[in-house]
Every structure is written in C-alpha cells, then in structure tokens.
Design a protein around this motif. Structure first.
Motif, PDB file in Angstrom:
ATOM      1  N   LEU A   1      -9.169  -4.046  -0.080  1.00 15.43           N
ATOM      2  CA  LEU A   1      -8.128  -2.247   0.050  1.00 15.43           C
ATOM      3  C   LEU A   1      -8.482  -3.083  -1.290  1.00 15.43           C
ATOM      4  O   LEU A   1      -7.202  -3.206  -2.474  1.00 15.43           O
ATOM      5  CB  LEU A   1      -6.815  -2.865   0.880  1.00 15.43           C
ATOM      6  N   SER A   2      -8.241  -1.118  -1.914  1.00 13.49           N
ATOM      7  CA  SER A   2      -8.157  -0.967  -3.534  1.00 13.49           C
ATOM      8  C   SER A   2      -8.127  -0.210  -3.621  1.00 13.49           C
ATOM      9  O   SER A   2      -8.169   0.948  -2.674  1.00 13.49           O
ATOM     10  CB  SER A   2      -9.959  -1.063  -4.315  1.00 13.49           C
ATOM     11  N   PHE A   3      -6.608   0.361  -4.736  1.00 16.48           N
ATOM     12  CA  PHE A   3      -6.310   1.557  -4.785  1.00 16.48           C
ATOM     13  C   PHE A   3      -5.420   1.392  -6.195  1.00 16.48           C
ATOM     14  O   PHE A   3      -5.448   0.591  -6.765  1.00 16.48           O
ATOM     15  CB  PHE A   3      -4.827   1.457  -3.807  1.00 16.48           C
ATOM     16  N   GLN A   4      -5.156   2.658  -6.802  1.00 20.93           N
ATOM     17  CA  GLN A   4      -4.593   2.681  -7.648  1.00 20.93           C
ATOM     18  C   GLN A   4      -3.374   2.538  -8.474  1.00 20.93           C
ATOM     19  O   GLN A   4      -2.523   3.353  -7.313  1.00 20.93           O
ATOM     20  CB  GLN A   4      -5.261   3.784  -8.651  1.00 20.93           C
ATOM     21  N   TYR A   5      -2.348   2.699  -9.110  1.00 24.68           N
ATOM     22  CA  TYR A   5      -1.034   2.447  -9.273  1.00 24.68           C
ATOM     23  C   TYR A   5      -0.526   2.105 -11.098  1.00 24.68           C
ATOM     24  O   TYR A   5      -0.988   0.841 -10.966  1.00 24.68           O
ATOM     25  CB  TYR A   5      -0.391   1.445  -8.028  1.00 24.68           C
TER      26      TYR A   5
ATOM     27  N   LEU B   1       0.819  -0.684   0.205  1.00 25.93           N
ATOM     28  CA  LEU B   1      -0.115  -0.227  -0.028  1.00 25.93           C
ATOM     29  C   LEU B   1       0.822   1.101  -0.682  1.00 25.93           C
ATOM     30  O   LEU B   1       0.546   2.414  -0.661  1.00 25.93           O
ATOM     31  CB  LEU B   1      -0.531   0.290   1.276  1.00 25.93           C
TER      32      LEU B   1
ATOM     33  N   PHE C   1     -11.351   0.237   1.547  1.00 20.69           N
ATOM     34  CA  PHE C   1     -10.337   0.546   1.979  1.00 20.69           C
ATOM     35  C   PHE C   1      -9.840   0.026   3.246  1.00 20.69           C
ATOM     36  O   PHE C   1     -10.146   1.059   4.628  1.00 20.69           O
ATOM     37  CB  PHE C   1      -9.214   1.855   1.774  1.00 20.69           C
TER      38      PHE C   1
ATOM     39  N   ALA D   1      -0.923   4.503  -2.095  1.00 19.78           N
ATOM     40  CA  ALA D   1      -2.523   4.690  -1.128  1.00 19.78           C
ATOM     41  C   ALA D   1      -2.665   5.052   0.157  1.00 19.78           C
ATOM     42  O   ALA D   1      -2.966   5.863   0.745  1.00 19.78           O
ATOM     43  CB  ALA D   1      -2.983   2.691  -0.567  1.00 19.78           C
TER      44      ALA D   1
ATOM     45  N   THR E   1      -6.076  -0.575 -11.641  1.00 17.06           N
ATOM     46  CA  THR E   1      -6.496  -0.818 -10.531  1.00 17.06           C
ATOM     47  C   THR E   1      -7.057  -1.973  -9.561  1.00 17.06           C
ATOM     48  O   THR E   1      -6.590  -3.025  -9.670  1.00 17.06           O
ATOM     49  CB  THR E   1      -8.084  -0.516 -10.832  1.00 17.06           C
TER      50      THR E   1
END
Length: 623
Positions: free
Chosen positions: A214-218, A173, A497, A178, A222
């Motif tokens: 836990l969802s996040f952009q990188y 993360l 998240f 994130a 996604t």
C-alpha cells in the motif's frame, strides 16, 4: 496489418476554430467509463471518423484499440465500432489514448476536449504540439533523485496472529489520508472491510493470507507499507516481503507479550538488518505492566529499548499516553474510535486533548493515582532507561517502543508522526559479486519479491511486485532480467494500493512497483539497466513439510485446472512437484502449513471454477 472501419457519429459539445494540428492525450482513470479502452496507438493507416458540427466537419484520427469484449461506452460507441488498430508503434501503455484532430471542411476546427470524443471520457486531457515522441514520456517531470529517495519510507508490519496488525494498518492509512474510513478485519454487513485484506477468503475468515503493498503520501513523505500475514503457515510469503522493506514495525499484544510467531519474524528482520520499531497494542484492554513488556523484549531479544511514549493506565483505566520527546500528555476519549469524522471535524484532533506534563490541571484530568504512577514511571525511565540514539536504531541495536490501541485510535497518529522522524530512508544493497548498490545510483535496479495472480479477476492478470533498489524508474523503460539475460520493456507499471492499481509514470529507490507478468518474471529476479550485469542475492525458499496430490474433480474442466495450477502455484506460496511415475499426472503440492492447501483449493474454485480434492502423502521432507 492495420484494419479500418467507420466509427459512428458522436455528439461533440464544443469546438475551437484553428488551423494548427493539435495532439490531445487523454489519460484514462480507473473509473467505470475508462474500462472500455485498452489503447494501443497504431502505426500505419489511421482510423477515421467524420463528425458533423454546426461549424463544419472534423476528421478524427483515433489511434486506439478498443477491448476485445466490445463493451458499449454509454451509447457513444456501438457494438460494431470495435477496431483492430494493427501493430503497435511502441506506445504500449494501457492507460493512454491519443486523439488527433485536424482542420476539415469549410469552417474546420479541432476537438476542444478529447475526453468528449466518446473513447476516453474519464481522465485528464493534456494538449501539446504534435510530436513523434511518446506523449507520456514527455509529461514526466525531472525530479531530484536525492530528494525523492530521502522522502521514501518502506516498512513491513509483523506480528503474531490476532495482535491487531491489519487493524493498525487501516488506522495508519486513515490518519495518513489514504482512506476516508478505516475498515475492519471482521466487518459487519454493509460496513467497510479492511483495505489490505481484499481476497474473499481473507474477509470470510478475518485473517491475512497474502502480503499486500500500500503506497500513499503523508506529510511530504511517500510511504510504502507492506502488510504481511501473521499465520505461521504463510511465513515464506512474509519472509520474502520483509526482504523488500527498510524498516520493520513489530506489533505486540500487550495482554500476551511476545508470542512464538513474533519471535520467529523478529529473527527474520534481524537477519535482514532492519531497524525494528515496537508498537504495544490493545492497551485499552487489561494488559501486562509496561515495564514487564520492555523487560521481555530486552531479555529474549537482547535488544535495548527506548520508550517513546508511556501509557497512562490500561484496560478500563487507560487515559492516553505521555510523549517523552515533547513532554506532552495525549489524553483520549472513546469518541476517537467512532468511524468516519463528521462534517467540520478534524480526524487528527477528534477525541484528543493535549496537556503539558507540567500543567497543574493534569492530576485532576487523570486522577491522583494514575498521576502519581505516571510521575514515578517517568522518573525511572529518565534515570535508568536507555538514551535515544538514532544511529543505533538504524543499525538494529535499539528499538523505540510505542504504546497505544489500534482499535480505538489511541496513539496511532502519534506513532506515525514519530516514525517518520526516526525511521531510515532506503538502504544500500550488496550484489552477489560483492559490489554495493546505493539508492542514489543513476542506473535503475530492482528485484521481484512477490507474484500475485488475479488481483483483477475480470482480466486474469498476474502482477510482479518489484522493489526499486537504486536509481530512477520510468514507464516504458527497457531493463535486463539477470536470470534470463533478456531485455523486457516495462510498459505497464502500476502503483499498488491493496487490490487497486493506478498507472505509475516514475518511481525511485524504496518504491514498490507492480508489473504485468506474462511469464517474464520469477520471484528473486533482478532487473537492471546499464552495461554491467547486476544481480542481487536470491530469496531463499522454505523446506516444505506437508505433501498432497491435488486432483481435479471435474474432468470436463481440464484446461481450467491446468491454468489454475500454473498461475496460482507460480506465485510461490506452494511448491509443486510431479511423481516420477509417468502414469500419475496429478501435481503434488508441497507446503509449510496445511492452511496453504485450503487457500489453493478455495482459489481454484473461486477464481477458476474448478472443484478439487486433496490426497495427503505420508512424506515429511523432499530431497
């Protein structure tokens, strides 16, 4: 029926003279200021408020219902200003408040910023022409389904307890952007705790009790990361969570090698046909030989390995890793493990030095002994090791292996970047009647794999975790529950998240969505759109081995006890039974492990204020 009540005057900072009717939509954020609005846009008689301004009077039609707790909004709304806006007109989202401004008085004017009206100070304002359509639906952009699905990566992290799973999650993360600081499983007072371990008992004991999304952009992707409990007593929760994943990251303690729980969870992943990526953790401590770790995986799991990177030393002599695809050596220093980055520092390069394998300086940087060992190991891997075949990886017939240290940031970002290229996008699923659901199918379909009560203890909520299998999800859409055959309006979806939730307008195959669950969903439910019924295979339950009566110690809290039993046990972490003897009214808890009983008792006390006792039963199986 709708009620009206005069609202107090609120000071407006700016107005724009206009003869046009304007609708302004305030999308409330998650800050403290936005908590006072539950917002249901009302039908029938609007609620009026007249505000005096230098330019004249403006009449505001406020289609919002303030919360029943009647909180003050920083002085802008008094305790007497609480309004019951009547029946809903279909705009049921809890994050949208519509304020209509129109010309009134000699000079007239419209509200320049609806976020200054005192109701929705937190959030972004959107101005658009007045329409009978749902304003939130009209703001959803048309997005390419194929492109969105290809950018999703959903993966679960599995391991034996204390292998460093939650620590690795925090570092992923952190490097993914994130969070600004990686938390610790056992944090010091005042230090940040782990994002995924948000329950009080998890923070007290330093173990994961419940799986977390836990969802996040990188890097244009996604990522949907599923952190699972490692303890054997919570294997059922882990099994359900793995069914929602498309990839699995198997974490191994390099000093201990394969452990019993790791073996069990590997078989679960293999049964689900998941590609498995192996991360050998804690290389900065005395460890087994890397070749011995590869041999354990190949011998016990009958699974060929491909070493993506190779450690240089171990324990006190650990210098970094050699990345085989790029033929580069990533050298690390202890500075990489120091919490937050300072101003001007780049967390991606902090404490890191990259050197070409052919660089003449390399031997002097790592020492002649380690250099000679590295050259010998690389020659052996290139000659005798398996070739990288991504199709075999996706079919679960080859596992890429990484070495590093989650605690000291060694190799974590390198793993994350490589994982994006090697992992598989959302996969197809087979329904109970044998038909195949492809991620890019137009019609939405998803299934509930987890229920979680009291994620927000202030509201006693209950959230259903839904994995999107195919199609496009949109807020407010109506779906059919295959179990009950009833339609359900999904009006309050959330992106998850850890404990935090944010409003989600649109989702695609591979996403994990949180839905408010007022008794509408159960674990294993299939939700779908379209004429023909679709139902995915059920999620199996584990056979309980321990049984005990759960008794209420305080008869004055009967209602709280019954509510806690209904909500907590509805999560499926523990099964509940009742005696055939009508005199015995106390519920019988049935669990896989004893730690599950402790969790139920702790949560009953912490979340419902009820002290309970356990009376064990001498049974070992239920039929």
């Amino acid at each position: 029926r709708p009620l009206t009540r005069a609202l107090p005057t609120a000071k407006m900072s700016s107005f724009a003279v206009s003869s046009a009717r304007v609708v302004r939509t305030c999308v409330v954020g998650s800050g403290n200021k936005g908590r006072g609005v539950t917002s249901r846009v009302a039908s029938g008689t609007p609620i009026h408020r007249r505000v005096g301004t230098p330019e004249g009077n403006v009449s505001l039609h406020v289609g919002c219902e303030l919360n029943a707790l009647q909180r003050r909004r920083r002085g802008s709304v008094s305790r007497n200003a609480i309004v019951n806006a009547g029946e809903s007109s279909g705009w049921e989202d809890a994050s949208t408040c519509v304020v209509r401004g129109e010309e009134s008085g000699e000079a007239g004017g419209t509200v320049d910023s609806c976020c200054e009206s005192g109701f929705t100070e937190v959030g972004a304002c959107l101005t658009q022409e007045e329409s009978s359509k749902n304003p939130t639906a009209s703001s959803v952009e048309t997005r390419d389904l194929q492109k969105e699905v290809s950018s999703r990566r959903t993966f679960a992290i599995i391991s034996h307890p204390d292998a460093g799973k939650t620590t690795l999650t925090e570092k992923l993360l952190y490097y993914g952007g994130a969070i600004n600081e990686a938390g610790a499983v056992r944090s010091r007072r005042g230090a940040k705790s782990a994002t995924s371990d948000w329950m009080e008992m998890e923070q007290q004991r330093g173990i994961s009790i419940s799986s977390t999304a836990l969802s996040f952009q990188y890097a244009g992707f996604t990522l949907n990361l599923l952190d699972t409990p490692g303890h054997a007593d919570f294997s059922e929760d882990t099994y359900r969570t793995v069914t929602a994943a498309d990839n699995a990251v198997m974490l191994i303690d390099s000093a201990k090698g394969l452990e019993p729980q790791t073996r069990k969870l590997f078989e679960v992943c293999r049964l689900n046909g998941l590609p498995i990526f192996t991360f050998c953790n804690k290389m900065d401590r005395p460890s087994l030989e890397p070749l011995e770790l590869l041999d354990q995986i190949e011998r016990e799991f009958s699974l060929p390995t491909y070493a993506v990177n190779w450690p240089i030393g171990s324990g006190d002599t650990f210098q970094g890793v050699f990345h085989r695809p790029t033929r580069e050596v990533h050298l690390f220093s202890k500075d990489a493990s120091a919490g937050k980055t300072k101003k001007g520092e780049d967390k991606n390069t902090k404490g890191l030095k990259i050197v070409e394998f052919s660089d003449a300086r390399l031997e002097g940087l790592i020492g002649s002994n380690l250099y000679e060992q590295l050259v010998e190991d690389i020659e052996l891997l290139d000659e005798l090791g398996a070739e990288l075949d991504l199709q075999k990886v996706h079919d679960g017939q080859l596992t890429p292996v990484f070495f590093g240290s989650g605690g000291n940031n060694f190799g974590v970002k390198l793993f994350l970047d490589t994982f994006l290229g090697y992992s598989t996008k959302p996969r197809k699923r087979t329904t109970r009647d044998g038909s195949v659901l492809h991620p890019t199918d137009e019609n939405f379909c998803g299934f509930v794999f987890k229920l979680q009560a009291n994620m927000d203890p202030r509201h006693r909520d209950k959230v259903a975790f839904v994995r999107v299998v195919s199609g496009r999800f949109e807020r407010g859409m109506k779906v059919t529950n295959a179990r009950t055959k009833k339609q359900v309006a999904l009006s309050r979806p959330s992106a998850l998240f850890g404990q935090d939730k944010t409003v989600l307008d649109v989702g695609f195959a591979g996403d994990i969505i949180g839905l408010n669950n007022p008794g509408s969903f159960e674990i294993g439910d299939t939700l779908y759109m379209g004429g023909s019924q679709r139902e995915l295979p059920p999620i199996p339950t584990f056979t309980p081995e321990l049984f005990a009566y759960l008794r209420n110690s305080d008869t004055g809290k009967y209602k709280q006890f019954q509510k806690g039993v209904a909500e907590l046990l509805g999560e499926g972490a523990v099964q509940v039974m009742y005696s055939r003897d009508a005199i015995k009214q106390d519920p019988i808890l049935a669990a896989v492990g004893g730690l599950q009983f402790e969790v139920v008792q702790h949560r009953m006390k912490q979340e419902y204020g009820v002290e309970t006792t356990l009376d064990p039963l001498a049974f070992s199986v239920a039929r």
